[in-house]
Design an enzyme around this catalytic site. Structure first.
Site, short mmCIF file in Angstrom:
data_model
loop_
_atom_site.label_atom_id
_atom_site.label_comp_id
_atom_site.label_asym_id
_atom_site.label_seq_id
_atom_site.Cartn_x
_atom_site.Cartn_y
_atom_site.Cartn_z
N HIS A 9 0.93 -1.17 0.09
CA HIS A 9 0.05 0.02 -0.02
C HIS A 9 0.80 1.18 0.18
O HIS A 9 0.42 2.34 -0.63
CB HIS A 9 -0.97 0.13 1.12
CG HIS A 9 -0.28 -0.04 2.59
ND1 HIS A 9 0.06 -1.23 3.02
CD2 HIS A 9 0.25 0.89 3.56
CE1 HIS A 9 1.00 -1.10 4.21
NE2 HIS A 9 0.77 0.39 4.21
N CYS A 66 7.67 -0.10 -1.79
CA CYS A 66 6.81 0.29 -0.45
C CYS A 66 7.04 1.59 -0.21
O CYS A 66 7.33 2.57 -0.96
CB CYS A 66 7.48 -0.84 0.45
SG CYS A 66 8.79 -0.48 1.36
N GLY A 67 6.63 2.02 1.04
CA GLY A 67 6.64 3.17 1.56
C GLY A 67 8.00 4.00 1.49
O GLY A 67 8.13 5.01 0.80
N GLY A 69 10.72 1.55 0.65
CA GLY A 69 11.64 0.98 -0.06
C GLY A 69 12.47 -0.01 0.79
O GLY A 69 13.01 -1.09 0.46
N GLY A 71 11.65 -1.91 3.62
CA GLY A 71 11.38 -3.37 4.10
C GLY A 71 11.23 -4.15 2.89
O GLY A 71 11.38 -5.26 3.28
N HIS A 99 27.58 -3.48 -11.80
CA HIS A 99 28.58 -4.15 -10.79
C HIS A 99 28.01 -5.24 -10.05
O HIS A 99 28.90 -6.32 -9.78
CB HIS A 99 29.00 -3.03 -10.12
CG HIS A 99 30.00 -1.83 -10.45
ND1 HIS A 99 31.24 -1.33 -9.91
CD2 HIS A 99 30.32 -1.53 -11.81
CE1 HIS A 99 31.48 -0.33 -10.80
NE2 HIS A 99 30.79 -0.71 -11.82
N ARG A 134 36.33 -8.60 -11.86
CA ARG A 134 36.29 -8.55 -10.29
C ARG A 134 34.88 -8.49 -9.83
O ARG A 134 34.37 -8.82 -8.83
CB ARG A 134 37.04 -6.84 -10.07
CG ARG A 134 36.21 -5.82 -10.66
CD ARG A 134 37.07 -4.56 -10.52
NE ARG A 134 36.41 -3.25 -10.75
CZ ARG A 134 35.87 -2.77 -12.01
NH1 ARG A 134 36.36 -3.50 -12.96
NH2 ARG A 134 35.54 -1.65 -11.74
C1 RB5 Z 1 3.95 0.67 5.30
O1 RB5 Z 1 3.06 1.74 6.06
C2 RB5 Z 1 5.27 0.77 5.12
O2 RB5 Z 1 5.89 0.58 6.75
C3 RB5 Z 1 5.91 -0.17 4.12
O3 RB5 Z 1 5.25 0.32 3.08
C4 RB5 Z 1 7.48 0.25 4.04
O4 RB5 Z 1 7.63 1.66 3.95
C5 RB5 Z 1 8.11 -0.60 4.86
O5 RB5 Z 1 9.57 -0.54 4.97
#
Ligand code: RB5
Length: 150
Positions: A9, A66-67, A69, A71, A99, A134
């Site tokens: 989301h 994600c919000g 990036g 997670g 790389h 490398r």
């Molecule tokens: C969701 O609210 C948020 O925690 C998720 O999208 C992300 O940012 C997690 O790293």
């Protein structure tokens, strides 16, 4: 090239833009979830979808939102054969492929705006792994690390 695109989301508001951009760049999009804004959905589920698509060779690369990036990137890197990079600058989005042979670009839709995202996605999709000795040596070491945690 087949490029899978998925988001939770937090990334959802930017997903349609990325799907369209990747198509405009001449690539086939494998669109994965989420297909609607569900505030209670969980980023590991979409990391799993993108990882499976790459593992099953339905896609060569993925773009995962994600919000922040963060997670998404943590989750994607738990999956065998996935090398995900959180890249919010042009240099990293291109060099991560050239790389490090990253196959998933993670983006935070709450961090970067549409113009920056266009630049990042274009850099990622257009970049090619150099295969230089490398880089290949380091990639083999990364793969050995992955095997060591089996
Ligand atoms: C969701 O609210 C948020 O925690 C998720 O999208 C992300 O940012 C997690 O790293």
């Amino acid at each position: 090239m087949k490029v899978a695109v998925a988001s939770d989301h937090g990334g959802f508001p930017m997903k349609a833009q990325i799907v369209q951009l990747v198509q405009t760049l001449g690539h086939e999009v494998i669109e994965l979830g989420a297909f609607e804004l569900q505030p209670a959905d969980d980023y590991p589920d979409f990391a799993a979808e993108i990882g499976t698509a790459i593992q099953q060779e339905r896609a060569e690369r993925g773009i995962l939102l994600c919000g922040s990036g963060v997670g998404a990137c943590v989750a994607a890197n738990k999956l065998k054969g996935i090398r995900a990079g959180l890249c919010h600058d042009h240099y990293s989005a291109a060099q991560g492929v050239e790389h490090d042979d990253i196959n998933v670009l993670c983006l935070g839709a709450r961090v970067v705006g549409p113009a920056v995202v266009e630049d990042l996605v274009t850099a990622f999709v257009n970049a090619k792994y150099s295969g230089e000795e490398r880089h290949q040596r380091r990639l083999e070491k990364v793969k050995a690390l992955e095997r060591s945690s089996d």
